[in-house]
Design a protein around this motif. Structure first.
Motif, PDB file in Angstrom:
ATOM      1  N   ARG A   1       0.848  -1.184   0.000  1.00 42.99           N
ATOM      2  CA  ARG A   1       0.000   0.000   0.000  1.00 42.99           C
ATOM      3  C   ARG A   1       0.882   1.231   0.000  1.00 42.99           C
ATOM      4  O   ARG A   1       1.750   1.383   0.861  1.00 42.99           O
ATOM      5  CB  ARG A   1      -0.932   0.031   1.215  1.00 42.99           C
ATOM      6  CG  ARG A   1      -1.800   1.305   1.213  1.00 42.99           C
ATOM      7  CD  ARG A   1      -2.691   1.462   2.411  1.00 42.99           C
ATOM      8  NE  ARG A   1      -3.382   2.745   2.372  1.00 42.99           N
ATOM      9  CZ  ARG A   1      -4.181   3.212   3.342  1.00 42.99           C
ATOM     10  NH1 ARG A   1      -4.399   2.480   4.430  1.00 42.99           N
ATOM     11  NH2 ARG A   1      -4.757   4.403   3.237  1.00 42.99           N
ATOM     12  N   ILE A   2       0.643   2.113  -0.950  1.00 42.58           N
ATOM     13  CA  ILE A   2       1.392   3.367  -1.040  1.00 42.58           C
ATOM     14  C   ILE A   2       0.582   4.469  -0.378  1.00 42.58           C
ATOM     15  O   ILE A   2      -0.617   4.627  -0.640  1.00 42.58           O
ATOM     16  CB  ILE A   2       1.696   3.713  -2.511  1.00 42.58           C
ATOM     17  CG1 ILE A   2       2.636   2.670  -3.119  1.00 42.58           C
ATOM     18  CG2 ILE A   2       2.307   5.114  -2.624  1.00 42.58           C
ATOM     19  CD1 ILE A   2       2.900   2.856  -4.597  1.00 42.58           C
ATOM     20  N   TYR A   3       1.239   5.249   0.475  1.00 45.21           N
ATOM     21  CA  TYR A   3       0.610   6.381   1.143  1.00 45.21           C
ATOM     22  C   TYR A   3       1.093   7.657   0.459  1.00 45.21           C
ATOM     23  O   TYR A   3       2.274   7.999   0.501  1.00 45.21           O
ATOM     24  CB  TYR A   3       0.980   6.398   2.626  1.00 45.21           C
ATOM     25  CG  TYR A   3       0.476   5.196   3.379  1.00 45.21           C
ATOM     26  CD1 TYR A   3      -0.750   5.224   4.020  1.00 45.21           C
ATOM     27  CD2 TYR A   3       1.223   4.019   3.409  1.00 45.21           C
ATOM     28  CE1 TYR A   3      -1.234   4.103   4.692  1.00 45.21           C
ATOM     29  CE2 TYR A   3       0.752   2.904   4.079  1.00 45.21           C
ATOM     30  CZ  TYR A   3      -0.468   2.947   4.719  1.00 45.21           C
ATOM     31  OH  TYR A   3      -0.939   1.835   5.383  1.00 45.21           O
TER      32      TYR A   3
ATOM     33  N   SER B   1       6.077   6.660   0.346  1.00 46.41           N
ATOM     34  CA  SER B   1       5.868   5.997   1.624  1.00 46.41           C
ATOM     35  C   SER B   1       4.942   4.809   1.403  1.00 46.41           C
ATOM     36  O   SER B   1       3.943   4.920   0.683  1.00 46.41           O
ATOM     37  CB  SER B   1       5.257   6.959   2.643  1.00 46.41           C
ATOM     38  OG  SER B   1       6.231   7.855   3.127  1.00 46.41           O
ATOM     39  N   PHE B   2       5.253   3.682   2.029  1.00 49.35           N
ATOM     40  CA  PHE B   2       4.472   2.482   1.768  1.00 49.35           C
ATOM     41  C   PHE B   2       4.599   1.493   2.919  1.00 49.35           C
ATOM     42  O   PHE B   2       5.474   1.626   3.778  1.00 49.35           O
ATOM     43  CB  PHE B   2       4.936   1.814   0.459  1.00 49.35           C
ATOM     44  CG  PHE B   2       6.337   1.261   0.509  1.00 49.35           C
ATOM     45  CD1 PHE B   2       6.560  -0.088   0.739  1.00 49.35           C
ATOM     46  CD2 PHE B   2       7.442   2.090   0.325  1.00 49.35           C
ATOM     47  CE1 PHE B   2       7.858  -0.601   0.787  1.00 49.35           C
ATOM     48  CE2 PHE B   2       8.736   1.589   0.374  1.00 49.35           C
ATOM     49  CZ  PHE B   2       8.944   0.231   0.609  1.00 49.35           C
TER      50      PHE B   2
ATOM     51  N   CYS C   1       8.947  11.943  11.787  1.00 44.66           N
ATOM     52  CA  CYS C   1       8.659  13.232  12.449  1.00 44.66           C
ATOM     53  C   CYS C   1       7.331  13.803  11.970  1.00 44.66           C
ATOM     54  O   CYS C   1       7.198  15.006  11.712  1.00 44.66           O
ATOM     55  CB  CYS C   1       9.786  14.233  12.222  1.00 44.66           C
ATOM     56  SG  CYS C   1      11.349  13.771  12.973  1.00 44.66           S
ATOM     57  N   ALA C   2       6.334  12.911  11.855  1.00 42.64           N
ATOM     58  CA  ALA C   2       5.008  13.330  11.390  1.00 42.64           C
ATOM     59  C   ALA C   2       3.937  12.484  12.073  1.00 42.64           C
ATOM     60  O   ALA C   2       3.136  11.815  11.418  1.00 42.64           O
ATOM     61  CB  ALA C   2       4.917  13.208   9.875  1.00 42.64           C
ATOM     62  N   HIS C   3       3.908  12.512  13.403  1.00 40.81           N
ATOM     63  CA  HIS C   3       2.944  11.707  14.150  1.00 40.81           C
ATOM     64  C   HIS C   3       1.499  11.963  13.738  1.00 40.81           C
ATOM     65  O   HIS C   3       0.732  11.001  13.559  1.00 40.81           O
ATOM     66  CB  HIS C   3       3.108  11.967  15.655  1.00 40.81           C
ATOM     67  CG  HIS C   3       4.143  11.107  16.308  1.00 40.81           C
ATOM     68  ND1 HIS C   3       4.980  11.564  17.307  1.00 40.81           N
ATOM     69  CD2 HIS C   3       4.484   9.814  16.111  1.00 40.81           C
ATOM     70  CE1 HIS C   3       5.787  10.598  17.699  1.00 40.81           C
ATOM     71  NE2 HIS C   3       5.511   9.531  16.984  1.00 40.81           N
TER      72      HIS C   3
ATOM     73  N   GLY D   1      -3.811   5.899  10.365  1.00 43.45           N
ATOM     74  CA  GLY D   1      -4.050   4.773  11.271  1.00 43.45           C
ATOM     75  C   GLY D   1      -2.924   3.767  11.309  1.00 43.45           C
ATOM     76  O   GLY D   1      -3.157   2.569  11.520  1.00 43.45           O
ATOM     77  N   VAL D   2      -1.695   4.234  11.131  1.00 39.52           N
ATOM     78  CA  VAL D   2      -0.534   3.341  11.174  1.00 39.52           C
ATOM     79  C   VAL D   2       0.517   3.949  12.097  1.00 39.52           C
ATOM     80  O   VAL D   2       0.606   5.169  12.237  1.00 39.52           O
ATOM     81  CB  VAL D   2       0.065   3.127   9.762  1.00 39.52           C
ATOM     82  CG1 VAL D   2      -0.945   2.429   8.859  1.00 39.52           C
ATOM     83  CG2 VAL D   2       0.523   4.447   9.141  1.00 39.52           C
TER      84      VAL D   2
END
Length: 415
Positions: free
Chosen positions: A332-334, A345-346, A373-375, A382-383
């Motif tokens: 899955r690519i985000y 990002s995946f 650095c991106a909570h 949801g990950v």
């Protein structure tokens, strides 16, 4: 992102470019290095390394504090970096560029010198869900001290800012807006000119985090129309501990110093101190002089290649890498924005990001794993973490193939 079919390679001599980067030729765990962590930090060409080495071998002295030749040479190199950066981002004046250690210091400078004296209870700062912590935490800190609040504009599942929602948040209580030019996790390119235009209509200053934009595209701060633009040197081939803040002259004139000490003063007396003119009043202490000597060489390097060639090659790599990743079951690519830079990002179904990154490293492939650095962005999807492969113009299609082969091997081990 709408990925177009792969096309023949653009006319770009990537092997000639790679020959300038010593670290790219090393091996890791007995395997040829595939360095796909460029959004974290770029590798350095020999021209930058030699500029730093030359400074320490021939010109090492402090800036602006000596009349001897070495001091004059060090000062010239340092101020030359300001000139080069001002031209690189099309600043209206060299005196609008404050030299800092990078985006984090630049953001804190705006937070404490600009925002803190102006905020009061009931005021608000607007940012977005996709921001790096450096574009969230400084605003939270000054908001907590003043009674202000921080509001975050949402994004959609493709990783694109919902611009209309951002504009809806620009209510009369908002005193500052902050947005990334390019997301460090998703690669999403935000419409910063449009955002700046809407902020100006409302009299709201706009801060742009340019860390991930400057390595990939020409930046024109005057055309963008923002009030502040922060950037980091180590992501644009330059040494760590370098960067800058561009700000409109009127803001710099009105802002008090953030750090106090040597070099940012006109005169110090116990009954009061007078400060130097901007940008020097924000540059207390001894800077990373050799690092800034390296920035000049880094800018020269970019200009010797040209952003048109860089962008074309990086787009080809991004397209090819995205296509190859989609061939792998369970990936899955985000971040599927229509316009994005070469950051992917995946996650692979059934595998933890940290485990994947550790095993990929054993195959010679360097990617980033974690929250980057991106909570808030991780919470949105949801990950807890993702893998991030971030590419640069010195990467190759063959490296993409090696990355995919390693990923398939690691996936098999973990399934």
């Amino acid at each position: 992102m709408t990925v177009k079919p792969s096309h023949p390679s653009v006319d770009f001599d990537v092997q000639r470019v790679r020959a300038d980067f010593p670290l790219l030729s090393r091996t890791v765990h007995g395997k040829p290095l595939v360095y796909f962590d460029n959004a974290n930090t770029s590798q350095k060409p020999r021209q930058v390394i030699e500029a730093v080495d030359d400074h320490y071998r021939k010109h090492n002295a402090n800036v602006a504090r000596a009349v001897h030749l070495l001091g004059e040479e060090a000062t010239a190199a340092y101020e030359n970096a300001r000139d080069r950066l001002a031209a690189f981002i099309n600043a209206g004046s060299r005196n609008e560029v404050v030299l800092t250690s990078g985006t984090t210091q630049s953001m804190n400078l705006v937070a404490y010198s600009y925002a803190l004296p102006r905020l009061k209870p009931g005021d608000a700062i607007v940012t977005t869900v996709m921001e790096h912590h450096a574009n969230i935490v400084p605003w939270q800190l000054v908001a907590a001290r003043t009674g202000a609040i921080v509001k975050a504009a949402p994004i959609d599942q493709n990783g694109e800012l919902i611009v209309e929602k951002f504009f809806e948040l620009l209510t009369p209580d908002v005193k500052l807006a902050c947005v990334a030019h390019v997301s460090n996790v998703l690669g999403t390119v935000n419409p910063v000119r449009e955002i700046a235009r809407e902020c100006r209509k409302r009299g709201i200053p706009l801060v742009v985090d340019g860390s991930q934009a400057l390595p990939h595209r020409p930046v024109d701060v005057q055309a963008i129309g923002c009030d502040f633009y922060a950037f980091t040197g180590h992501k644009v081939l330059a040494p760590t501990g370098t960067g800058g803040l561009w700000a409109k002259r009127e803001h710099l004139q009105a802002m008090p110093p953030f750090f106090g000490g040597g070099e940012m003063i006109r005169e110090v007396r116990f009954d009061g101190t007078t400060f130097a003119e901007p940008p020097h009043k924000f540059e207390a202490g001894t800077p990373n002089i050799a690092g800034f000597a390296g920035i000049g060489a880094a800018i020269d390097y970019y200009q010797s290649i040209g952003f048109e060639a860089i962008r074309a090659w990086e787009y080809e790599l991004l397209t090819y890498a995205t296509e190859r990743l989609r061939e792998i079951p369970g990936v899955r690519i985000y971040g599927e924005a229509k316009e994005k830079e070469p950051v992917i990002s995946f996650l692979v179904e059934g595998a933890q990001a940290m485990d994947m990154a550790t095993l990929l490293d054993l195959e010679g492939v360097a990617v980033r794993s974690g929250h980057h650095c991106a909570h808030p962005l991780m919470q949105f999807y949801g990950v807890p973490a993702t893998l991030r492969a971030s590419l640069a113009f010195y990467n190759t299609r063959e490296e993409v193939d090696a990355f995919i082969a390693a990923l398939l091997k690691v996936r098999k081990l973990l399934m």
